[in-house]
Design an enzyme around this catalytic site. Structure first.
Site, mmCIF file in Angstrom:
data_model
loop_
_atom_site.group_PDB
_atom_site.id
_atom_site.type_symbol
_atom_site.label_atom_id
_atom_site.label_comp_id
_atom_site.label_asym_id
_atom_site.label_seq_id
_atom_site.Cartn_x
_atom_site.Cartn_y
_atom_site.Cartn_z
ATOM 1 N N ASN A 12 0.807 -1.229 0.000
ATOM 2 C CA ASN A 12 0.000 0.000 0.000
ATOM 3 C C ASN A 12 0.834 1.270 0.000
ATOM 4 O O ASN A 12 0.295 2.373 0.044
ATOM 5 C CB ASN A 12 -0.945 0.007 1.212
ATOM 6 C CG ASN A 12 -0.172 0.214 2.523
ATOM 7 O OD1 ASN A 12 1.057 0.021 2.561
ATOM 8 N ND2 ASN A 12 -0.863 0.603 3.570
ATOM 9 N N LYS A 14 4.263 3.888 -1.221
ATOM 10 C CA LYS A 14 4.862 4.461 -2.422
ATOM 11 C C LYS A 14 6.007 3.572 -2.888
ATOM 12 O O LYS A 14 6.550 2.794 -2.120
ATOM 13 C CB LYS A 14 5.440 5.839 -2.113
ATOM 14 C CG LYS A 14 4.473 6.818 -1.514
ATOM 15 C CD LYS A 14 3.351 7.168 -2.441
ATOM 16 C CE LYS A 14 3.837 7.881 -3.686
ATOM 17 N NZ LYS A 14 2.705 8.253 -4.567
ATOM 18 N N LYS A 16 6.267 1.450 -5.693
ATOM 19 C CA LYS A 16 6.098 0.236 -6.502
ATOM 20 C C LYS A 16 6.472 0.522 -7.954
ATOM 21 O O LYS A 16 7.339 -0.136 -8.532
ATOM 22 C CB LYS A 16 4.647 -0.257 -6.422
ATOM 23 C CG LYS A 16 4.215 -0.628 -5.008
ATOM 24 C CD LYS A 16 2.799 -1.171 -4.943
ATOM 25 C CE LYS A 16 1.721 -0.142 -5.194
ATOM 26 N NZ LYS A 16 1.591 0.861 -4.124
ATOM 27 N N THR A 17 5.781 1.497 -8.546
ATOM 28 C CA THR A 17 6.117 1.902 -9.917
ATOM 29 C C THR A 17 7.487 2.575 -9.937
ATOM 30 O O THR A 17 8.293 2.342 -10.851
ATOM 31 C CB THR A 17 5.048 2.885 -10.450
ATOM 32 O OG1 THR A 17 3.821 2.186 -10.549
ATOM 33 C CG2 THR A 17 5.439 3.455 -11.808
ATOM 34 N N THR A 18 7.742 3.394 -8.925
ATOM 35 C CA THR A 18 8.975 4.185 -8.920
ATOM 36 C C THR A 18 10.205 3.293 -8.894
ATOM 37 O O THR A 18 11.198 3.571 -9.571
ATOM 38 C CB THR A 18 8.963 5.147 -7.721
ATOM 39 O OG1 THR A 18 7.668 5.731 -7.614
ATOM 40 C CG2 THR A 18 9.987 6.252 -7.899
ATOM 41 N N ARG A 26 18.584 2.137 -14.437
ATOM 42 C CA ARG A 26 19.807 1.342 -14.275
ATOM 43 C C ARG A 26 20.073 0.494 -15.527
ATOM 44 O O ARG A 26 21.198 0.427 -16.023
ATOM 45 C CB ARG A 26 19.546 0.452 -13.060
ATOM 46 C CG ARG A 26 20.584 -0.494 -12.666
ATOM 47 C CD ARG A 26 20.131 -1.161 -11.370
ATOM 48 N NE ARG A 26 20.439 -0.367 -10.199
ATOM 49 C CZ ARG A 26 19.829 -0.463 -9.022
ATOM 50 N NH1 ARG A 26 18.807 -1.317 -8.887
ATOM 51 N NH2 ARG A 26 20.193 0.267 -8.014
ATOM 52 N N PHE A 67 -8.498 4.395 -14.714
ATOM 53 C CA PHE A 67 -9.430 3.762 -13.771
ATOM 54 C C PHE A 67 -9.205 4.177 -12.317
ATOM 55 O O PHE A 67 -8.089 4.172 -11.832
ATOM 56 C CB PHE A 67 -9.260 2.238 -13.883
ATOM 57 C CG PHE A 67 -9.763 1.453 -12.701
ATOM 58 C CD1 PHE A 67 -11.116 1.354 -12.442
ATOM 59 C CD2 PHE A 67 -8.872 0.817 -11.846
ATOM 60 C CE1 PHE A 67 -11.578 0.623 -11.354
ATOM 61 C CE2 PHE A 67 -9.321 0.080 -10.761
ATOM 62 C CZ PHE A 67 -10.678 -0.018 -10.518
ATOM 63 N N TRP A 69 -11.705 4.301 -8.369
ATOM 64 C CA TRP A 69 -12.937 3.811 -7.757
ATOM 65 C C TRP A 69 -14.134 4.654 -8.168
ATOM 66 O O TRP A 69 -15.268 4.322 -7.855
ATOM 67 C CB TRP A 69 -12.790 3.720 -6.235
ATOM 68 C CG TRP A 69 -12.292 5.003 -5.630
ATOM 69 C CD1 TRP A 69 -10.992 5.409 -5.517
ATOM 70 C CD2 TRP A 69 -13.072 6.051 -5.076
ATOM 71 N NE1 TRP A 69 -10.924 6.647 -4.939
ATOM 72 C CE2 TRP A 69 -12.170 7.056 -4.637
ATOM 73 C CE3 TRP A 69 -14.449 6.243 -4.879
ATOM 74 C CZ2 TRP A 69 -12.617 8.245 -4.029
ATOM 75 C CZ3 TRP A 69 -14.881 7.422 -4.280
ATOM 76 C CH2 TRP A 69 -13.970 8.403 -3.868
ATOM 77 N N GLU A 104 1.096 -1.687 -12.767
ATOM 78 C CA GLU A 104 -0.261 -1.722 -12.220
ATOM 79 C C GLU A 104 -1.102 -2.857 -12.807
ATOM 80 O O GLU A 104 -2.321 -2.780 -12.824
ATOM 81 C CB GLU A 104 -0.959 -0.360 -12.413
ATOM 82 C CG GLU A 104 -0.232 0.760 -11.663
ATOM 83 C CD GLU A 104 -0.998 2.070 -11.627
ATOM 84 O OE1 GLU A 104 -1.513 2.458 -12.680
ATOM 85 O OE2 GLU A 104 -1.083 2.674 -10.551
#
Lengths: 173, 173
Positions: A12, A14, A16-18, A26, A67, A69, A104
């Protein structure tokens, strides 16, 4: 030993994508070929990472409709994620890439728009052995975690939104 | 509202430095100025991220001596991290950067080579309000977590080393 890893960034918090973008940076430094497919983010988003990818001519496809909610037409959203997976399959099987990032994608698995068992069966058959695959998003299903080689949970310890501070350009988008 | 955030990436999992590199990538896409100071990694390391930074002419200084639990001369290591902090102070106070990344600084705080209270007092006085600061490393001290705006813990759920798979170029270095 060179082995293509299946990497999952979930949780949950910050990053993940970063963190996937950090791998991209790299790998780009090493002259490796990276493809990014975004399952949720909107094709017209002009985020910092998209600007950077354009400047560096990195293969980047944002296939989503943004997308949230609040979305009303979930059938359309679901179809877009299935289109993203079809594109991902083509990129993965092409043999042209060292790293493919499926950003995602977990949301599509969570909501059942894409079947996680079918994804794993397909990857077992078609993923080139040396290709690294990075899948990001909250709530990675247990089947995906069992399949992956490297799984990290990004946990929110403290978040500035709760102090009324808005998302900052360059840092969060 | 533009506000410079103090961001901490900590925990025992992957992605602390890598997520900072992802912010660098994103910010570079927006034309922002980023400086990176590595407190532990060796100046002669030729990692993918250093190759990328050179290609993009990003301000990057690796100040460490590759400290590990096998290091013998800890006084020299400690001094190198203090030199890194002195350089960090100069970069931060210069007003020339939008984002400053202090990679693996937490180890110097943990071992007391740099005093966390002095760091926080200095930042309170000298950090430009709009500058984003990112500090990475395991075991971030509670004082730093209290001071930060955004804290994420990267938790290891599954790691390929435990399956005998070595670190992969492009992905992990």
């Amino acid at each position: 030993m060179r082995k293509g890893l299946v990497i999952v960034n979930t949780g949950n918090g910050k990053g993940k994508t970063t963190a996937a973008l950090g791998v991209l940076f790299r790998a780009w430094g090493r002259g490796m070929n990276v493809a990014v497919i975004q399952f949720i983010k909107h094709a017209t988003g002009n985020w910092g990472e998209i600007k950077a990818a354009k400047k560096l001519q990195i293969d980047w496809q944002a296939m989503g409709d943004g997308f949230t909610w609040l979305s009303k037409d979930l059938d359309a959203t679901a179809q877009k994620t299935r289109d993203a997976w079809a594109l991902a399959q083509a990129k993965i099987a092409s043999g042209q890439f060292d790293i493919v990032i499926l950003d995602e994608m977990t949301y599509a698995l969570k909501y059942g728009w894409i079947d996680v068992h079918e994804v794993i069966a397909w990857l077992n058959e078609h993923k080139p052995p040396q290709l690294h695959l990075i899948i990001t998003g909250r709530d990675a299903p247990p089947e995906l975690i069992a399949f992956a080689d490297l799984v990290t949970e990004m946990r929110e310890i403290k978040h500035p939104y709760t102090q009324g501070i808005k998302a900052q350009p360059g840092v969060e988008f």
